[in-house]
Design a protein around this motif. Sequence first.
Motif, PDB file in Angstrom:
ATOM      1  N   PHE A  33       0.821  -1.216   0.000  1.00 41.57           N
ATOM      2  CA  PHE A  33       0.000   0.000   0.000  1.00 41.57           C
ATOM      3  C   PHE A  33       0.854   1.264   0.000  1.00 41.57           C
ATOM      4  O   PHE A  33       0.393   2.334  -0.366  1.00 41.57           O
ATOM      5  N   ARG A  34       2.113   1.127   0.509  1.00 38.60           N
ATOM      6  CA  ARG A  34       3.003   2.270   0.707  1.00 38.60           C
ATOM      7  C   ARG A  34       2.372   3.292   1.660  1.00 38.60           C
ATOM      8  O   ARG A  34       2.448   4.503   1.475  1.00 38.60           O
ATOM      9  N   LEU A  35       1.763   2.761   2.715  1.00 37.59           N
ATOM     10  CA  LEU A  35       1.083   3.590   3.706  1.00 37.59           C
ATOM     11  C   LEU A  35       1.539   3.207   5.109  1.00 37.59           C
ATOM     12  O   LEU A  35       1.991   2.096   5.356  1.00 37.59           O
ATOM     13  N   GLY A  36       1.384   4.155   6.038  1.00 33.13           N
ATOM     14  CA  GLY A  36       1.657   3.896   7.446  1.00 33.13           C
ATOM     15  C   GLY A  36       2.820   4.698   7.979  1.00 33.13           C
ATOM     16  O   GLY A  36       3.729   5.083   7.244  1.00 33.13           O
ATOM     17  N   GLY A  37       2.790   4.938   9.282  1.00 39.96           N
ATOM     18  CA  GLY A  37       3.852   5.685   9.938  1.00 39.96           C
ATOM     19  C   GLY A  37       5.003   4.787  10.344  1.00 39.96           C
ATOM     20  O   GLY A  37       5.052   3.606   9.992  1.00 39.96           O
ATOM     21  N   LEU A  50      -0.951  -5.765   4.803  1.00 37.54           N
ATOM     22  CA  LEU A  50      -0.913  -4.917   5.995  1.00 37.54           C
ATOM     23  C   LEU A  50      -1.487  -3.535   5.725  1.00 37.54           C
ATOM     24  O   LEU A  50      -1.187  -2.913   4.694  1.00 37.54           O
ATOM     25  N   VAL A  51      -2.294  -3.069   6.649  1.00 43.17           N
ATOM     26  CA  VAL A  51      -2.745  -1.679   6.662  1.00 43.17           C
ATOM     27  C   VAL A  51      -2.264  -1.084   7.986  1.00 43.17           C
ATOM     28  O   VAL A  51      -2.803  -1.399   9.051  1.00 43.17           O
ATOM     29  N   ILE A  52      -1.243  -0.245   7.923  1.00 46.94           N
ATOM     30  CA  ILE A  52      -0.615   0.316   9.123  1.00 46.94           C
ATOM     31  C   ILE A  52      -1.097   1.749   9.321  1.00 46.94           C
ATOM     32  O   ILE A  52      -1.142   2.539   8.375  1.00 46.94           O
ATOM     33  N   GLY A  53      -1.445   2.090  10.544  1.00 46.67           N
ATOM     34  CA  GLY A  53      -1.957   3.420  10.844  1.00 46.67           C
ATOM     35  C   GLY A  53      -0.953   4.524  10.560  1.00 46.67           C
ATOM     36  O   GLY A  53       0.260   4.306  10.557  1.00 46.67           O
ATOM     37  N   ASP A  54      -1.473   5.726  10.347  1.00 48.73           N
ATOM     38  CA  ASP A  54      -0.620   6.874  10.016  1.00 48.73           C
ATOM     39  C   ASP A  54       0.353   7.215  11.138  1.00 48.73           C
ATOM     40  O   ASP A  54       1.433   7.760  10.885  1.00 48.73           O
ATOM     41  N   LYS A  55      -0.023   6.911  12.380  1.00 45.25           N
ATOM     42  CA  LYS A  55       0.879   7.207  13.502  1.00 45.25           C
ATOM     43  C   LYS A  55       1.969   6.155  13.665  1.00 45.25           C
ATOM     44  O   LYS A  55       2.882   6.327  14.482  1.00 45.25           O
ATOM     45  N   GLY A  56       1.859   5.072  12.894  1.00 41.03           N
ATOM     46  CA  GLY A  56       2.886   4.046  12.946  1.00 41.03           C
ATOM     47  C   GLY A  56       2.644   3.019  14.021  1.00 41.03           C
ATOM     48  O   GLY A  56       1.519   2.844  14.510  1.00 41.03           O
ATOM     49  N   PHE A  57       3.706   2.331  14.403  1.00 38.03           N
ATOM     50  CA  PHE A  57       3.612   1.228  15.356  1.00 38.03           C
ATOM     51  C   PHE A  57       4.526   1.491  16.540  1.00 38.03           C
ATOM     52  O   PHE A  57       5.743   1.617  16.389  1.00 38.03           O
ATOM     53  N   ASP A  58       3.928   1.577  17.718  1.00 33.17           N
ATOM     54  CA  ASP A  58       4.685   1.849  18.940  1.00 33.17           C
ATOM     55  C   ASP A  58       5.201   0.527  19.501  1.00 33.17           C
ATOM     56  O   ASP A  58       4.583  -0.092  20.362  1.00 33.17           O
ATOM     57  N   GLY A  59       6.324   0.081  18.982  1.00 32.22           N
ATOM     58  CA  GLY A  59       6.890  -1.189  19.400  1.00 32.22           C
ATOM     59  C   GLY A  59       7.969  -1.628  18.436  1.00 32.22           C
ATOM     60  O   GLY A  59       8.548  -0.797  17.717  1.00 32.22           O
ATOM     61  N   THR A  60       8.248  -2.921  18.420  1.00 31.56           N
ATOM     62  CA  THR A  60       9.270  -3.482  17.546  1.00 31.56           C
ATOM     63  C   THR A  60       8.625  -4.135  16.337  1.00 31.56           C
ATOM     64  O   THR A  60       7.753  -5.003  16.476  1.00 31.56           O
ATOM     65  N   ALA A  61       9.023  -3.695  15.157  1.00 23.79           N
ATOM     66  CA  ALA A  61       8.618  -4.360  13.918  1.00 23.79           C
ATOM     67  C   ALA A  61       9.749  -5.306  13.518  1.00 23.79           C
ATOM     68  O   ALA A  61      10.917  -4.910  13.494  1.00 23.79           O
ATOM     69  N   LEU A  62       9.392  -6.540  13.237  1.00 23.04           N
ATOM     70  CA  LEU A  62      10.375  -7.553  12.855  1.00 23.04           C
ATOM     71  C   LEU A  62      10.138  -7.953  11.404  1.00 23.04           C
ATOM     72  O   LEU A  62       9.120  -8.561  11.075  1.00 23.04           O
ATOM     73  N   ARG A  63      11.093  -7.600  10.557  1.00 19.71           N
ATOM     74  CA  ARG A  63      11.004  -7.970   9.141  1.00 19.71           C
ATOM     75  C   ARG A  63      11.720  -9.296   8.938  1.00 19.71           C
ATOM     76  O   ARG A  63      12.908  -9.423   9.220  1.00 19.71           O
ATOM     77  N   ILE A  64      10.972 -10.284   8.467  1.00 23.48           N
ATOM     78  CA  ILE A  64      11.547 -11.614   8.257  1.00 23.48           C
ATOM     79  C   ILE A  64      12.108 -11.686   6.837  1.00 23.48           C
ATOM     80  O   ILE A  64      11.355 -11.633   5.857  1.00 23.48           O
ATOM     81  N   ALA A  65      13.421 -11.799   6.753  1.00 20.53           N
ATOM     82  CA  ALA A  65      14.111 -11.837   5.458  1.00 20.53           C
ATOM     83  C   ALA A  65      14.925 -13.120   5.327  1.00 20.53           C
ATOM     84  O   ALA A  65      15.998 -13.133   4.715  1.00 20.53           O
ATOM     85  N   VAL A 109      -4.645  -7.289   7.263  1.00 21.42           N
ATOM     86  CA  VAL A 109      -4.516  -7.115   8.708  1.00 21.42           C
ATOM     87  C   VAL A 109      -4.318  -5.635   9.005  1.00 21.42           C
ATOM     88  O   VAL A 109      -3.489  -4.980   8.383  1.00 21.42           O
ATOM     89  N   THR A 110      -5.069  -5.105   9.947  1.00 16.05           N
ATOM     90  CA  THR A 110      -4.931  -3.703  10.327  1.00 16.05           C
ATOM     91  C   THR A 110      -4.023  -3.594  11.549  1.00 16.05           C
ATOM     92  O   THR A 110      -4.106  -4.405  12.479  1.00 16.05           O
ATOM     93  N   VAL A 111      -3.156  -2.588  11.545  1.00 17.28           N
ATOM     94  CA  VAL A 111      -2.184  -2.384  12.608  1.00 17.28           C
ATOM     95  C   VAL A 111      -2.366  -0.979  13.172  1.00 17.28           C
ATOM     96  O   VAL A 111      -2.212   0.016  12.450  1.00 17.28           O
ATOM     97  N   ALA A 112      -2.690  -0.877  14.443  1.00 22.77           N
ATOM     98  CA  ALA A 112      -2.880   0.407  15.145  1.00 22.77           C
ATOM     99  C   ALA A 112      -4.035   1.217  14.564  1.00 22.77           C
ATOM    100  O   ALA A 112      -4.122   2.424  14.796  1.00 22.77           O
TER     101      ALA A 112
END
Length: 358
Positions: free
Chosen positions: A22-26, A63-78, A352-355
């Motif tokens: 989506f290229r969206l989210g904080g 993923l749909v991530i809120g504009d304020k972002g995610f208050d925590g740890t994001a783990l990118r599985i690569a 999935v919606t996040v925040a």
Amino acid sequence: MSRSLGPVQVLHDAPLAPLTTFRLGGPATRLLTATTDAEVIAAVREADESGTPLLVIGGGSNLVIGDKGFDGTALRIATRGVELRGTTLELAAGEVWTDAVARTVEAGLAGIECLAGIPGSAGATPVQNVGAYGQEVSSTITEVTVYDRRAGETVTLADEECAFSYRHSRFKADPERYVVLRVRFELEDAGGMSAPVKYAEAARALGVDPGDRVPLADARETVLKLRAGKGMVLDAEDHDTWSAGSFFTNPILTDERFAAFRARVRERLGDGVEPPAYPAGQGRTKTSAAWLIDRAGFTKGYGTGPARISTKHTLALTNRGDATTEDLLALAREVVAGVREAFGVTLVNEPVTVAVSL
């Protein structure tokens, strides 16, 4: 700002929008990128032991991530790893799904060829029970290896333990418990031919009858063309692909609810109009979310703001380049309310919606 925490890359106040289709989210407070199973497990344990909220990101296509972002740890599985032994395929969770499908077609193995072009990572496929054009991964998955956060250990679950159903699984039902590490599939050697073609649209495009087999490469290429025509193959230059693919799942209704829905359709559109209906198990019928959206007045290209329905497919909500997550959610809520008012059916979001919430 970045630093190294052991072998794991760590970024602080890290943008998440570039990691989603989506290229969206904080931003996330902290972003870790793990390239091995051990790194994934260590990062998850660290978050759990410190009580830090954790967001696991694969290909970011759901993923749909809120504009304020995610208050925590994001783990990118690569993580990377492909092992093909006979008809058995094992994929690390971070493997690119479209590449894996192409590899099985080249190897002459059938079972996932109609899932070509679906963006995202291999580890996400069992969570969502990814499916398209008559195939679902649950038909070929034999085992899923996960880190069980509740038990604090790595376990391998057989397919019957995964509780697969339409766009659902044990992992989606309990998203805070499991982190997928590896997925194993059992494919079919049909002499270079596909699995029987089940989906009517694909059969028509291939010029065969449902149930027929076709060369694997033909099945894959046809599906890719069909998906591209609907804006469902990622293209940075095409804003119709700045989406999560189908934003809503197809509703599955009890016989009683389907009868009421059918009556609403006839009342609104005329006695001669029949809604799409597909068997979905005893006493249940699946209908088409795209049909509902279109008949409720939300046609291709609907919208005047920076978030609009795709010009190629009514099921895709898109970012036209400068949308915010709130723009997207406003459009989604409008569609849900319009369909409910018209037909008495409540659409459910697939991403999935996040925040945020719909």
